[in-house]
Scaffold this motif. Structure first.
Motif, mmCIF file in Angstrom:
data_model
loop_
_atom_site.group_PDB
_atom_site.id
_atom_site.type_symbol
_atom_site.label_atom_id
_atom_site.label_comp_id
_atom_site.label_asym_id
_atom_site.label_seq_id
_atom_site.Cartn_x
_atom_site.Cartn_y
_atom_site.Cartn_z
ATOM 1 N N THR A 164 -2.435 4.611 4.111
ATOM 2 C CA THR A 164 -1.008 4.585 4.438
ATOM 3 C C THR A 164 -0.255 5.529 3.510
ATOM 4 O O THR A 164 -0.769 5.912 2.439
ATOM 5 N N PRO A 165 0.971 5.937 3.873
ATOM 6 C CA PRO A 165 1.785 6.742 2.956
ATOM 7 C C PRO A 165 1.944 6.067 1.596
ATOM 8 O O PRO A 165 1.963 6.743 0.565
ATOM 9 N N TRP A 166 2.047 4.732 1.597
ATOM 10 C CA TRP A 166 2.156 4.004 0.329
ATOM 11 C C TRP A 166 0.905 4.228 -0.521
ATOM 12 O O TRP A 166 1.002 4.403 -1.738
ATOM 13 N N ASP A 167 -0.282 4.209 0.087
ATOM 14 C CA ASP A 167 -1.533 4.422 -0.658
ATOM 15 C C ASP A 167 -1.515 5.774 -1.371
ATOM 16 O O ASP A 167 -1.932 5.882 -2.530
ATOM 17 N N LEU A 168 -1.045 6.812 -0.665
ATOM 18 C CA LEU A 168 -0.999 8.150 -1.261
ATOM 19 C C LEU A 168 0.064 8.222 -2.346
ATOM 20 O O LEU A 168 -0.152 8.829 -3.401
ATOM 21 N N PHE A 169 1.214 7.589 -2.104
ATOM 22 C CA PHE A 169 2.271 7.534 -3.115
ATOM 23 C C PHE A 169 1.756 6.842 -4.379
ATOM 24 O O PHE A 169 2.006 7.294 -5.506
#
Length: 234
Positions: A82-87
């Motif tokens: 998810t975008p959160w994982d990359l953030f």
């Protein structure tokens, strides 16, 4: 539901500590005390069909996906981050001591350039630690307090640190604050001292005491996680 990385283009303090997160509008020098901060939200919001859009550089995103063999998408799956994982991965890198030391000269004069993950294992392990760091820094984690307040005088007069005690006057103090926690710096600020200094002349409330103990514990947790990150990064 959004979150943002808070940093600065330069760091005149020279200690590469100018990284933080926020869910709220931040003060002008929140990320670095000597210059203006920049805020990088995880999502951009647009009217029309697109709605919520991850705020990542397209080329960087595609390179990460290519290197890891995964897709970065809001729809979680076996081969999806998810975008959160990359953030969270990016935030973890910025809190890795060996990264800060290796790129110290560059970090002090320009925005950070985050290296690509070495492999899936490194990405997921660092992302997991980054996720915990973010929640700790937003004070969204529950802590079992190790520190406590001692004394009956709640007025902040003279702030002094001595042998795990943070005195706010001659008779009252916070006990159980490790020296590394007291000296910890974010963006050129020493939070454990600065927070009290900004309230000098005022009397602490019960909520103030709980808040101070909580963020001191968050710093203690941060230091432990930074050691873990060094092992994962190398």
């Amino acid at each position: 539901s959004n979150i943002a990385l808070v940093t600065a283009r330069s760091n005149k303090a020279g200690n590469s500590t100018h990284f933080f997160v926020s869910r709220n509008i931040v003060e002008y020098k929140c990320g670095e005390r000597t210059t203006n901060s920049s805020v990088f939200p995880l999502f951009q919001y647009e009217t029309g069909a697109f709605g919520e859009k991850p705020n990542f550089n397209y080329d960087y995103l595609k390179e990460v996906e290519s290197k890891l063999g995964i897709c970065v998408s809001s729809n979680k799956g076996n081969e999806t981050a998810t975008p959160w994982d990359l953030f969270a991965y990016i935030y973890a890198v910025l809190y890795t001591p060996s990264f800060r030391e290796e790129y110290k000269d560059f970090l002090n004069r320009d925005f950070p350039i985050v290296p690509y993950p070495r492999d899936k294992k490194q990405f997921w392990s660092m992302s997991k630690i980054g996720d915990k760091l973010i929640r700790i820094h937003l004070l969204e984690e529950e802590f079992i307090p190790k520190a406590s307040f001692c004394g009956n005088d709640y007025n902040i007069q003279k702030i002094e640190y001595n042998s795990k005690r943070v005195y706010i006057n001659k008779s009252s103090y916070f006990d159980g604050i490790e020296q590394a926690v007291w000296e910890y710096i974010v963006g050129g600020y020493q939070p454990c001292h600065r927070w009290l200094k900004e309230r000098k002349g005022l009397a602490l409330t019960e909520d103030d005491i709980c808040h101070y103990v909580q963020f001191c514990e968050s710093i203690s947790e941060t230091l432990a996680l930074m050691d873990e990150l060094d092992c994962e990064y190398k």
